[in-house]
Design a protein around this motif. Structure first.
Motif, mmCIF file in Angstrom:
data_model
loop_
_atom_site.group_PDB
_atom_site.id
_atom_site.type_symbol
_atom_site.label_atom_id
_atom_site.label_comp_id
_atom_site.label_asym_id
_atom_site.label_seq_id
_atom_site.Cartn_x
_atom_site.Cartn_y
_atom_site.Cartn_z
ATOM 1 N N LYS A 95 0.851 -1.190 0.000
ATOM 2 C CA LYS A 95 0.000 0.000 0.000
ATOM 3 C C LYS A 95 0.887 1.240 0.000
ATOM 4 C CE LYS A 95 -4.053 -2.010 0.448
ATOM 5 N NZ LYS A 95 -5.134 -1.832 -0.496
ATOM 6 N N VAL A 96 0.294 2.389 -0.375
ATOM 7 C CA VAL A 96 1.048 3.636 -0.431
ATOM 8 C C VAL A 96 0.334 4.751 0.319
ATOM 9 C CG1 VAL A 96 2.032 3.043 -2.685
ATOM 10 C CG2 VAL A 96 0.002 4.463 -2.580
ATOM 11 N N VAL A 97 1.141 5.673 0.815
ATOM 12 C CA VAL A 97 0.653 6.945 1.350
ATOM 13 C C VAL A 97 1.264 8.006 0.432
ATOM 14 C CG1 VAL A 97 0.635 8.546 3.287
ATOM 15 C CG2 VAL A 97 0.516 6.076 3.701
ATOM 16 N N PRO A 98 0.470 8.602 -0.441
ATOM 17 C CA PRO A 98 1.022 9.547 -1.422
ATOM 18 C C PRO A 98 1.152 10.969 -0.866
ATOM 19 C CG PRO A 98 -1.272 9.127 -1.917
ATOM 20 C CD PRO A 98 -0.926 8.282 -0.725
ATOM 21 N N ARG A 99 2.187 11.217 -0.096
ATOM 22 C CA ARG A 99 2.440 12.569 0.422
ATOM 23 C C ARG A 99 3.020 13.468 -0.669
ATOM 24 N NH1 ARG A 99 3.032 11.520 6.097
ATOM 25 N NH2 ARG A 99 0.901 10.977 6.639
ATOM 26 N N CYS A 100 3.617 12.854 -1.675
ATOM 27 C CA CYS A 100 4.145 13.601 -2.817
ATOM 28 C C CYS A 100 2.970 14.139 -3.634
ATOM 29 C CB CYS A 100 4.999 12.684 -3.679
ATOM 30 S SG CYS A 100 5.366 13.346 -5.298
ATOM 31 N N PRO A 101 2.904 15.450 -3.876
ATOM 32 C CA PRO A 101 1.780 16.017 -4.633
ATOM 33 C C PRO A 101 1.637 15.443 -6.042
ATOM 34 C CG PRO A 101 3.017 17.764 -3.550
ATOM 35 C CD PRO A 101 3.802 16.486 -3.368
ATOM 36 N N PHE A 102 2.763 15.140 -6.691
ATOM 37 C CA PHE A 102 2.694 14.593 -8.050
ATOM 38 C C PHE A 102 2.035 13.218 -8.041
ATOM 39 C CE2 PHE A 102 4.292 12.413 -11.805
ATOM 40 C CZ PHE A 102 4.054 13.355 -12.804
ATOM 41 N N MET A 103 2.462 12.357 -7.119
ATOM 42 C CA MET A 103 1.862 11.024 -7.037
ATOM 43 C C MET A 103 0.392 11.114 -6.639
ATOM 44 S SD MET A 103 2.828 7.587 -4.882
ATOM 45 C CE MET A 103 4.031 6.915 -6.008
ATOM 46 N N ALA A 104 0.075 11.969 -5.681
ATOM 47 C CA ALA A 104 -1.322 12.121 -5.245
ATOM 48 C C ALA A 104 -2.202 12.567 -6.402
ATOM 49 C CB ALA A 104 -1.399 13.110 -4.089
ATOM 50 N N ALA A 105 -1.722 13.521 -7.201
ATOM 51 C CA ALA A 105 -2.495 14.001 -8.351
ATOM 52 C C ALA A 105 -2.652 12.906 -9.397
ATOM 53 C CB ALA A 105 -1.818 15.232 -8.959
ATOM 54 N N PHE A 106 -1.607 12.107 -9.604
ATOM 55 C CA PHE A 106 -1.690 11.005 -10.566
ATOM 56 C C PHE A 106 -2.774 10.012 -10.140
ATOM 57 C CE2 PHE A 106 -0.737 6.836 -12.209
ATOM 58 C CZ PHE A 106 -0.422 7.085 -13.544
ATOM 59 N N ILE A 107 -2.770 9.637 -8.872
ATOM 60 C CA ILE A 107 -3.761 8.677 -8.375
ATOM 61 C C ILE A 107 -5.166 9.265 -8.475
ATOM 62 C CG2 ILE A 107 -4.565 7.435 -6.323
ATOM 63 C CD1 ILE A 107 -1.562 7.107 -5.582
ATOM 64 N N GLU A 108 -5.298 10.542 -8.224
ATOM 65 C CA GLU A 108 -6.607 11.186 -8.345
ATOM 66 C C GLU A 108 -7.119 11.140 -9.784
ATOM 67 O OE1 GLU A 108 -8.067 15.547 -7.292
ATOM 68 O OE2 GLU A 108 -6.999 14.573 -5.638
ATOM 69 N N HIS A 114 -6.233 8.858 -11.949
ATOM 70 C CA HIS A 114 -6.289 7.446 -12.359
ATOM 71 C C HIS A 114 -6.861 6.619 -11.214
ATOM 72 C CE1 HIS A 114 -3.202 9.245 -14.970
ATOM 73 N NE2 HIS A 114 -3.728 8.440 -15.878
ATOM 74 N N PRO A 115 -8.176 6.634 -11.047
ATOM 75 C CA PRO A 115 -8.801 5.970 -9.894
ATOM 76 C C PRO A 115 -8.578 4.462 -9.843
ATOM 77 C CG PRO A 115 -10.458 6.737 -11.458
ATOM 78 C CD PRO A 115 -9.147 7.279 -11.915
ATOM 79 N N GLU A 116 -8.073 3.870 -10.910
ATOM 80 C CA GLU A 116 -7.784 2.437 -10.874
ATOM 81 C C GLU A 116 -6.665 2.115 -9.881
ATOM 82 O OE1 GLU A 116 -5.531 3.968 -14.606
ATOM 83 O OE2 GLU A 116 -7.356 4.443 -13.514
ATOM 84 N N TYR A 117 -5.949 3.139 -9.408
ATOM 85 C CA TYR A 117 -4.899 2.942 -8.407
ATOM 86 C C TYR A 117 -5.335 3.329 -6.995
ATOM 87 C CZ TYR A 117 -1.741 2.231 -12.330
ATOM 88 O OH TYR A 117 -1.140 1.744 -13.462
#
Length: 95
Positions: free
Chosen positions: A69-82, A84-87
């Motif tokens: 599992k991940v905790v996306p504290r990085c804004p770039f990763m958080a925005a990517f996951i937002e 791409h809801p499949e992640y």
């Protein structure tokens, strides 16, 4: 353009190689059963080429295979996951 995403546990980061050159990385803090992602960086000459997205996608795909599992504290990763809801199922709310 060939890309390869691989974990570099000694440096606590996933790295992306573009045509065998280090193009970027996403740094993490390892925790028990999950990783806290803190920062993503793409080299200047590789920006605006989709390298950052390829890095995050490759990272998340590998973590899914591991069952992590991940905790996306990085804004770039958080925005990517937002975007791409499949992640979204990989995200945990642990501190």
């Amino acid at each position: 353009m060939s890309t390869l995403v691989e974990d570099n546990p000694a440096k606590h980061r996933f790295e992306i190689l573009v045509d065998d050159a280090l193009a970027g990385f996403t740094a993490y803090l390892p925790r028990d059963g999950y990783l806290v992602f803190t920062h993503t960086e793409v080299g200047e000459r590789f920006q605006n080429m989709g390298v950052g997205a390829a890095l995050i996608r490759g990272t998340l795909d590998q973590l899914r295979e591991r069952g992590a599992k991940v905790v996306p504290r990085c804004p770039f990763m958080a925005a990517f996951i937002e975007r791409h809801p499949e992640y979204a199922d990989l995200v945990t709310d642990r501190p």
